[in-house]
Design an enzyme around this catalytic site. Sequence first.
Site, PDB file in Angstrom:
ATOM      1  CG  ASP A 180      -2.551  -0.304  -2.752  1.00 48.92           C
ATOM      2  OD1 ASP A 180      -2.419   0.813  -2.216  1.00 48.92           O
ATOM      3  OD2 ASP A 180      -3.301  -1.184  -2.311  1.00 48.92           O
ATOM      4  CG  ASP A 226      -5.918   1.004  -1.417  1.00 47.26           C
ATOM      5  OD1 ASP A 226      -5.012   1.855  -1.252  1.00 47.26           O
ATOM      6  OD2 ASP A 226      -5.978  -0.066  -0.779  1.00 47.26           O
ATOM      7  NE  ARG A 227      -4.162   4.002   2.981  1.00 46.74           N
ATOM      8  CZ  ARG A 227      -3.719   4.104   4.214  1.00 46.74           C
ATOM      9  NH1 ARG A 227      -3.161   5.221   4.629  1.00 46.74           N
ATOM     10  NH2 ARG A 227      -3.798   3.088   5.046  1.00 46.74           N
ATOM     11  CB  SER A 285      -0.961  -0.037   1.184  1.00 50.23           C
ATOM     12  OG  SER A 285      -1.892   0.991   1.095  1.00 50.23           O
ATOM     13  CG  HIS A 286       0.075   3.653   3.247  1.00 56.53           C
ATOM     14  ND1 HIS A 286      -0.820   2.614   3.307  1.00 56.53           N
ATOM     15  CD2 HIS A 286       0.520   3.837   4.501  1.00 56.53           C
ATOM     16  CE1 HIS A 286      -0.923   2.201   4.558  1.00 56.53           C
ATOM     17  NE2 HIS A 286      -0.118   2.928   5.303  1.00 56.53           N
ATOM     18  CG  ASP A 328      -2.438   4.094  -1.558  1.00 52.52           C
ATOM     19  OD1 ASP A 328      -3.175   4.031  -2.558  1.00 52.52           O
ATOM     20  OD2 ASP A 328      -2.375   3.190  -0.698  1.00 52.52           O
ATOM     21  CE  LYS A 350      -7.614   1.546   1.582  1.00 49.47           C
ATOM     22  NZ  LYS A 350      -7.537   1.060   2.948  1.00 49.47           N
TER      23      LYS A 350
HETATM   24  C1  G1P Z   1      -4.555   1.231   8.209  1.00 51.89           C
HETATM   25  C2  G1P Z   1      -5.753   2.135   8.290  1.00 51.89           C
HETATM   26  C3  G1P Z   1      -7.002   1.391   7.889  1.00 51.89           C
HETATM   27  C4  G1P Z   1      -6.814   0.782   6.502  1.00 51.89           C
HETATM   28  C5  G1P Z   1      -5.543  -0.041   6.466  1.00 51.89           C
HETATM   29  C6  G1P Z   1      -5.246  -0.537   5.061  1.00 51.89           C
HETATM   30  O1  G1P Z   1      -4.719   0.148   9.086  1.00 51.89           O
HETATM   31  O2  G1P Z   1      -5.895   2.669   9.577  1.00 51.89           O
HETATM   32  O3  G1P Z   1      -8.088   2.269   7.900  1.00 51.89           O
HETATM   33  O4  G1P Z   1      -7.904  -0.024   6.166  1.00 51.89           O
HETATM   34  O5  G1P Z   1      -4.435   0.734   6.899  1.00 51.89           O
HETATM   35  O6  G1P Z   1      -5.049   0.508   4.168  1.00 51.89           O
HETATM   36  P1  G1P Z   1      -4.059   0.104  10.548  1.00 51.89           P
HETATM   37  O7  G1P Z   1      -2.577   0.283  10.366  1.00 51.89           O
HETATM   38  O8  G1P Z   1      -4.639   1.257  11.298  1.00 51.89           O
HETATM   39  O9  G1P Z   1      -4.454  -1.222  11.092  1.00 51.89           O
HETATM   40 ZN    ZN Z   2      -3.276   1.372  -0.416  1.00 56.58          ZN
END
Ligand code: G1P
Ligand code: ZN
Length: 544
Positions: free
Chosen positions: A280, A282-283, A114-115, A278, A377
């Site tokens: 991948d 999705d954000r 992800s990010h 981000d 998302k």
């Molecule tokens: C974090 C975000 C959550 C999101 C997840 C995946 O998870 O808070 O909303 O779904 O990344 O992108 P966390 O690290 O808080 O468990």
């Molecule tokens: Zn992501």
Amino acid sequence: MSQIVTVPTQPFEGQAPGTSGLRKKVKVFQQPNYAENFIQSVFDVVSPEPGAVLVIGGDGRFHNRTVIQQAIRMAAANGYGKVLVGQGGILSTPAASNVIRKYKASGGLILSASHNPGGPDEDFGIKYNIANGGPAPEGVTGAVLDRTKEIDRWLTVEADDIDLDTPGDVTVGGMTVSVIDPVADYADLMEELFDFDAIRAAVQGGLTMRFDAMSAVTGPYATEILENRLGFAKGTVVNGTPLEDFGGHHPDPNLIHAKDLYDLMMGEGAPDLGAASDGDGDRNLIIGRGRFITPSDSLAMLAANIECAPAYKGRLTGIARSMPTSAAADRVAEALGVPCFETPTGWKFFGNLLDAGKVTICGEESAGTGSDHVREKDGLWAVLLWLNILAVRKISVDALAREHWARFGRNYYARHDYEGIEKTGADALMDGLKARLDTLPGKAFGALVVAVADSFSYTDPVDGSVSANQGIRVLFEGGSRVVFRLSGTGTQGATLRVYLENYTGPDGDLDAETGDMLAPQIAAAEAIAGIVQHTGRTAPDVIT
Ligand code: G1P
Ligand code: ZN
């Protein structure tokens, strides 16, 4: 048909898939058998029907191609009939969700962290999505974890790496691999959902934007959709080429990592809309000229205006938000006469609600917004819905926000993250809180009086499954709140997240500084949880 090769292996410690799959440092994933154990555990648990279709793609980060080649061989050995893989190994997470649904695949492997940053010393991840296109539910991820603890072999075929960069079909161990255009299906879907004519007309009329792809996966998607199909000027998409290390940056669309965009949007000559996505895809980050929109507000504002988008007209059945997300969306749901569901953190909890048609739009405070068009998302989707609304309503982001707050009130909101703290201290903080919950109601912290304090537990309204221990909620009289939870996606130590919310009604001060408005909640959070004592930190590492 090539010979199936059985490779002996042994379990690794801690292959527990967290909120978003298995996420570790690249160096961990590079150990022999590490990724293979996890992928084989997934295949053992889902035991595909012979001939089943599997989607594979990732955000293009370092190690993506290596794991994809191995996963293709393993899929062939495990009886899949076909793999669909994005050209270059690329598929944004929402695009992968769409491909799974569109081509009726049995599931998909999404390779991303992800990010989180990418590169040889940074992060990698693998996530399995099920046939509805969404993240595997806890029943599946739990079974995968159990399987990783006893795994003693993985299956592969002897075959060369395929050419991931040339679209078309090849055969690997008797299985067909189709290298597909990662962008086309997704761009077509967006064109079905939104009023592209209205957006194009607005662009002709002078609507401008900047989209920062953060050298991550959305570059090709944004360029095709925003510049090629909608007619935004060339150069509207910046950092549009996916890089294996994201140019050395965190591909996290928040005010820290997308500071250039923020500065642009707050300065002279800002375009009408600034947006980013981000690693991948999705954000999303949404900033109007001179006006940042919190993700919680974005969900509420999009829901309130969703009728502007052709595919959603008359279709809003309900709204869902994760528990830590502000209650701004609840007020919209109430006004529109639809239910609002409060789910635990993580997109997978929205899947059942979307499948059952109970909600149409959902979102999280962590810059995630989406709808029933896929089961992830979707960053660009959110940007396009904003564009659709701005184009149809001929309104600025700032004016829309002010109008919204004047009607519903404003949920001032922030999240404070304490990253890489000692796990023992983090656990002690949460355990201590849990032990004191009963003593909190009625207590005053400055002007804030606790109404309810609980450990959030969710019963899925569709399948009845219960997810307990999803964070501590302290609700104050009047609609303000602090929430404490530990991250499920961190890769080092523990991360404490403190979510702060101050609800100010339509008659209150709607134009104040967020930091000022949250001062009472920040003080209350410290008094309630003893953050300094347990974390050894006097200030959060990241405020979003
Ligand atoms: C974090 C975000 C959550 C999101 C997840 C995946 O998870 O808070 O909303 O779904 O990344 O992108 P966390 O690290 O808080 O468990
Ligand atoms: Zn992501």
